[in-house]
Design a protein around this motif. Sequence first.
Motif, PDB file in Angstrom:
ATOM      1  N   PHE A 110     -13.112 -88.604  -2.187  1.00 21.00           N
ATOM      2  CA  PHE A 110     -13.243 -88.574  -3.285  1.00 21.00           C
ATOM      3  C   PHE A 110     -14.928 -88.683  -3.322  1.00 21.00           C
ATOM      4  O   PHE A 110     -15.315 -89.245  -1.876  1.00 21.00           O
ATOM      5  CB  PHE A 110     -13.253 -90.079  -3.836  1.00 21.00           C
ATOM      6  CG  PHE A 110     -12.539 -90.917  -4.036  1.00 21.00           C
ATOM      7  CD1 PHE A 110     -11.700 -90.468  -5.663  1.00 21.00           C
ATOM      8  CD2 PHE A 110     -11.426 -91.649  -3.027  1.00 21.00           C
ATOM      9  CE1 PHE A 110     -10.435 -91.288  -5.257  1.00 21.00           C
ATOM     10  CE2 PHE A 110      -9.984 -92.183  -3.677  1.00 21.00           C
ATOM     11  CZ  PHE A 110      -9.442 -92.033  -5.249  1.00 21.00           C
ATOM     12  N   ARG A 111     -15.556 -86.894  -3.644  1.00 21.60           N
ATOM     13  CA  ARG A 111     -16.989 -86.827  -3.246  1.00 21.60           C
ATOM     14  C   ARG A 111     -17.108 -87.979  -4.294  1.00 21.60           C
ATOM     15  O   ARG A 111     -19.272 -87.214  -3.800  1.00 21.60           O
ATOM     16  CB  ARG A 111     -16.999 -85.518  -3.642  1.00 21.60           C
ATOM     17  CG  ARG A 111     -16.040 -84.466  -2.952  1.00 21.60           C
ATOM     18  CD  ARG A 111     -15.622 -83.221  -4.203  1.00 21.60           C
ATOM     19  NE  ARG A 111     -15.225 -83.649  -5.408  1.00 21.60           N
ATOM     20  CZ  ARG A 111     -14.875 -82.802  -6.394  1.00 21.60           C
ATOM     21  NH1 ARG A 111     -16.134 -81.356  -6.902  1.00 21.60           N
ATOM     22  NH2 ARG A 111     -14.651 -83.237  -7.908  1.00 21.60           N
TER      23      ARG A 111
ATOM     24  N   ASP B 178     -15.350 -89.164  -9.658  1.00 24.66           N
ATOM     25  CA  ASP B 178     -13.848 -88.510  -8.705  1.00 24.66           C
ATOM     26  C   ASP B 178     -13.166 -89.865  -8.907  1.00 24.66           C
ATOM     27  O   ASP B 178     -11.924 -90.322  -8.936  1.00 24.66           O
ATOM     28  CB  ASP B 178     -13.823 -88.128  -7.482  1.00 24.66           C
ATOM     29  CG  ASP B 178     -14.697 -87.104  -7.224  1.00 24.66           C
ATOM     30  OD1 ASP B 178     -14.738 -86.181  -8.476  1.00 24.66           O
ATOM     31  OD2 ASP B 178     -14.411 -86.411  -5.898  1.00 24.66           O
TER      32      ASP B 178
ATOM     33  N   ASN C  14      -9.305 -79.594 -11.206  1.00 26.45           N
ATOM     34  CA  ASN C  14     -10.457 -80.226 -10.692  1.00 26.45           C
ATOM     35  C   ASN C  14      -9.667 -80.506  -8.831  1.00 26.45           C
ATOM     36  O   ASN C  14      -9.594 -79.596  -8.180  1.00 26.45           O
ATOM     37  CB  ASN C  14     -10.242 -81.304 -11.236  1.00 26.45           C
ATOM     38  CG  ASN C  14     -12.098 -81.964 -10.656  1.00 26.45           C
ATOM     39  OD1 ASN C  14     -12.369 -82.263  -9.276  1.00 26.45           O
ATOM     40  ND2 ASN C  14     -12.755 -82.219 -11.450  1.00 26.45           N
ATOM     41  N   ILE C  15     -10.023 -81.957  -8.281  1.00 22.25           N
ATOM     42  CA  ILE C  15      -9.608 -81.816  -6.788  1.00 22.25           C
ATOM     43  C   ILE C  15      -8.009 -82.084  -7.007  1.00 22.25           C
ATOM     44  O   ILE C  15      -7.309 -82.756  -5.293  1.00 22.25           O
ATOM     45  CB  ILE C  15     -10.618 -83.258  -6.492  1.00 22.25           C
ATOM     46  CG1 ILE C  15     -10.502 -83.788  -7.004  1.00 22.25           C
ATOM     47  CG2 ILE C  15     -11.830 -82.411  -6.444  1.00 22.25           C
ATOM     48  CD1 ILE C  15     -10.622 -85.424  -6.511  1.00 22.25           C
TER      49      ILE C  15
END
Length: 122
Positions: free
Chosen positions: A61-62, A66, A96-97
């Motif tokens: 998680f950035r 997130d 996204n991620i």
Amino acid sequence: MKNVLARVFQRISESAAIARFGDSELEKVRLFVALVARNNKRVFPLHARFSHKGIRFSLTFRSHADLMLFHEMFCGHPYSIQLSRTPEYIIDLGANIGISTLYLHTEFPQAKIAAVEANTEL
């Protein structure tokens, strides 16, 4: 920074121990999100491992965003739809991620999934 992370993981460990007493996997996710959200921004990037419907995965998680997206996907189930048949292929455009990709994988583990994200900075 190490002290902040140590406190976060201590709280996660304590909550995970509580969550083992009959709570679902989703309750564990809710506890995790609530505990991290209470803490300072300095906990990011935050690396975590999860298991959902028997599938294990890890995420980084950035940011708080997130974390909230993870909560929305796994607790809110925005993609819960009734299909007439199980999909063979899923294309996740704007991945996204990859949180939605992971969720779709847990829902349809037999499907082949392609995830595409145009932003190379993610």
